[in-house]
Design a protein around this motif. Structure first.
Motif, PDB file in Angstrom:
ATOM      1  N   VAL A 113     -18.697 -35.233  11.376  1.00 31.69           N
ATOM      2  CA  VAL A 113     -18.013 -34.453  10.690  1.00 31.69           C
ATOM      3  C   VAL A 113     -18.387 -32.988  11.356  1.00 31.69           C
ATOM      4  O   VAL A 113     -19.269 -32.304  10.982  1.00 31.69           O
TER       5      VAL A 113
ATOM      6  N   LYS B 106     -16.704 -30.128  10.935  1.00 26.85           N
ATOM      7  CA  LYS B 106     -15.760 -29.196  10.393  1.00 26.85           C
ATOM      8  C   LYS B 106     -16.309 -27.556  10.381  1.00 26.85           C
ATOM      9  O   LYS B 106     -15.654 -26.678  10.302  1.00 26.85           O
TER      10      LYS B 106
ATOM     11  N   ILE C 225      -9.680 -35.523   8.015  1.00 33.58           N
ATOM     12  CA  ILE C 225     -10.369 -35.964   6.833  1.00 33.58           C
ATOM     13  C   ILE C 225      -9.917 -35.018   5.815  1.00 33.58           C
ATOM     14  O   ILE C 225     -10.384 -34.901   4.628  1.00 33.58           O
TER      15      ILE C 225
ATOM     16  N   MET D 252     -13.836 -40.538  -1.659  1.00 30.89           N
ATOM     17  CA  MET D 252     -15.016 -39.822  -1.812  1.00 30.89           C
ATOM     18  C   MET D 252     -15.740 -40.243  -2.921  1.00 30.89           C
ATOM     19  O   MET D 252     -14.916 -40.113  -3.899  1.00 30.89           O
TER      20      MET D 252
ATOM     21  N   MET E 132     -20.955 -40.493   3.182  1.00 26.58           N
ATOM     22  CA  MET E 132     -21.392 -39.111   3.877  1.00 26.58           C
ATOM     23  C   MET E 132     -22.883 -39.012   3.734  1.00 26.58           C
ATOM     24  O   MET E 132     -23.577 -39.931   3.736  1.00 26.58           O
ATOM     25  N   SER E 133     -23.399 -37.775   4.323  1.00 22.68           N
ATOM     26  CA  SER E 133     -24.568 -37.712   4.325  1.00 22.68           C
ATOM     27  C   SER E 133     -25.524 -38.410   3.229  1.00 22.68           C
ATOM     28  O   SER E 133     -26.531 -38.969   3.854  1.00 22.68           O
TER      29      SER E 133
ATOM     30  N   ARG F 236     -18.607 -40.914   7.399  1.00 23.57           N
ATOM     31  CA  ARG F 236     -18.065 -39.472   7.522  1.00 23.57           C
ATOM     32  C   ARG F 236     -19.322 -38.576   7.560  1.00 23.57           C
ATOM     33  O   ARG F 236     -19.657 -38.253   6.311  1.00 23.57           O
ATOM     34  N   VAL F 237     -19.946 -38.293   8.462  1.00 20.09           N
ATOM     35  CA  VAL F 237     -21.314 -37.770   8.428  1.00 20.09           C
ATOM     36  C   VAL F 237     -21.496 -36.256   9.081  1.00 20.09           C
ATOM     37  O   VAL F 237     -21.027 -36.176  10.148  1.00 20.09           O
ATOM     38  N   GLY F 238     -21.662 -35.208   8.058  1.00 24.97           N
ATOM     39  CA  GLY F 238     -21.615 -33.942   8.787  1.00 24.97           C
ATOM     40  C   GLY F 238     -22.937 -33.299   8.759  1.00 24.97           C
ATOM     41  O   GLY F 238     -23.575 -33.418   9.753  1.00 24.97           O
ATOM     42  N   ARG F 239     -23.583 -32.925   7.571  1.00 24.28           N
ATOM     43  CA  ARG F 239     -24.904 -32.307   7.633  1.00 24.28           C
ATOM     44  C   ARG F 239     -25.904 -33.129   8.363  1.00 24.28           C
ATOM     45  O   ARG F 239     -26.805 -32.290   8.888  1.00 24.28           O
TER      46      ARG F 239
HETATM   47  C1  LIG Z   1     -17.585 -32.638   4.785  1.00 21.77           C
HETATM   48  C2  LIG Z   1     -16.900 -33.739   4.606  1.00 21.77           C
HETATM   49  C3  LIG Z   1     -17.643 -34.988   4.738  1.00 21.77           C
HETATM   50  C4  LIG Z   1     -19.182 -34.857   5.311  1.00 21.77           C
HETATM   51  O1  LIG Z   1     -19.813 -34.315   4.372  1.00 21.77           O
HETATM   52  P1  LIG Z   1     -21.575 -34.199   4.839  1.00 21.77           P
HETATM   53  O2  LIG Z   1     -21.974 -34.295   3.331  1.00 21.77           O
HETATM   54  O3  LIG Z   1     -21.872 -33.057   5.360  1.00 21.77           O
HETATM   55  O4  LIG Z   1     -22.000 -35.383   5.381  1.00 21.77           O
HETATM   56  C5  LIG Z   1     -17.011 -36.358   4.819  1.00 21.77           C
HETATM   57  N1  LIG Z   1     -15.795 -36.160   4.376  1.00 21.77           N
HETATM   58  C6  LIG Z   1     -15.161 -35.380   4.165  1.00 21.77           C
HETATM   59  C7  LIG Z   1     -13.777 -35.799   3.255  1.00 21.77           C
HETATM   60  C8  LIG Z   1     -15.565 -33.874   4.170  1.00 21.77           C
HETATM   61  O5  LIG Z   1     -14.783 -33.002   3.616  1.00 21.77           O
END
Ligand SMILES: *Cc1c(COP(=O)(O)O)cnc(C)c1O
Length: 238
Positions: free
Chosen positions: A40, A42, A83, A167, A207-208, A223-226
């Motif tokens: 992710v 974003k 997303i 989520m 997620m993270s 879905r992994v961002g941080r």
């Molecule tokens: C930001 C986001 C993520 C990733 O979140 P992290 O905690 O950074 O891994 C995943 N899914 C959605 C829908 C998001 O908005």
């Protein structure tokens, strides 16, 4: 930091995440290849996308149409997942640019997604976002509405529903697990009800902070961002 060092650090974080995800899958009795990681991006700019692509990251998640347009335009060979919240006037910018739209949360979006996909002569893959936890702040279909939504989606020839997304609340593990388990059970229920009419193969959850629980409960996409992009993300998933 020099570019080279930044790239090395990004790759190390990504590889560690992928290794962890594969390990969790195996311990849960699943194939190590059962789970796709969507990075992710974003909060990241083009420079970071370039770096990520260079080290071998090719699935990205974006939650704003403007960012999707910009980044997909610059890196059209990468796979872009949408997303974020979908405003119907932005559908024209999302359809076709996103290989998978995870966040379809109301029936009224089908018509426009379908029309735009027809215009582009593509079939748009989507997931139905489900508010399993029932939190007021969260978008998504109520679990009891998903069957009807799926029924309606089937009447549009240029949309293909590939599965469900949710989520979890920010809560203790048991609550997160119940949420993901609820998503899986709903998917299985729908798969048996609809039979060959649909191919519900994807569960986008985790997620993270909670990807391990997601994988244990059947996620095919996390879905992994941080955990991937942040140099100082301290969160440790169980
Ligand atoms: C930001 C986001 C993520 C990733 O979140 P992290 O905690 O950074 O891994 C995943 N899914 C959605 C829908 C998001 O908005």
């Amino acid at each position: 930091m020099l570019e080279e060092a930044k790239a090395r650090a990004l790759l190390a974080r990504y590889e560690q995440l992928v290794e962890e995800a594969r390990g969790v899958a195996v311990r849960a009795g699943r194939s190590p290849d059962a789970v796709k990681v969507v990075a992710v991006s974003k909060t990241e700019g083009l420079e970071v996308i370039a770096r990520a692509s260079a080290v071998g990251i090719h699935e990205f998640g974006e939650n704003r149409p403007d960012d999707l347009v910009l980044k997909q335009g610059r890196y059209p060979l990468e796979h872009w997942h949408f997303i974020g919240n979908i405003q119907s006037r932005r559908i024209k910018d999302i359809v076709g640019r996103a290989c998978l739209i995870h966040s379809v949360d109301r029936v009224s979006l089908f018509e426009r997604i379908n029309a735009r996909a027809e215009e582009l002569d593509i079939v748009q893959d989507i997931l139905l976002e489900v508010n399993v936890s029932g939190e007021e702040s969260k978008s998504g279909f109520e679990p009891g509405q998903v069957e009807e939504a799926l029924e309606q989606a089937l009447s549009y020839g240029s949309i293909r529903v590939k599965g469900l997304m949710t989520m979890a609340p920010q809560a203790e593990d048991a609550v997160v697990r119940a949420c993901f388990k609820g998503l899986r059970e709903l998917k299985n229920e729908l798969a048996s009800k609809f039979g060959d009419a649909v191919d519900l193969c994807e569960l986008s959850c985790g997620m993270s902070m909670d990807f391990a629980i997601g994988i244990e409960e059947g996620a095919t996409i996390i879905r992994v961002g941080r955990r991937i992009f942040s140099e100082d993300f301290a969160g440790v998933s169980n």
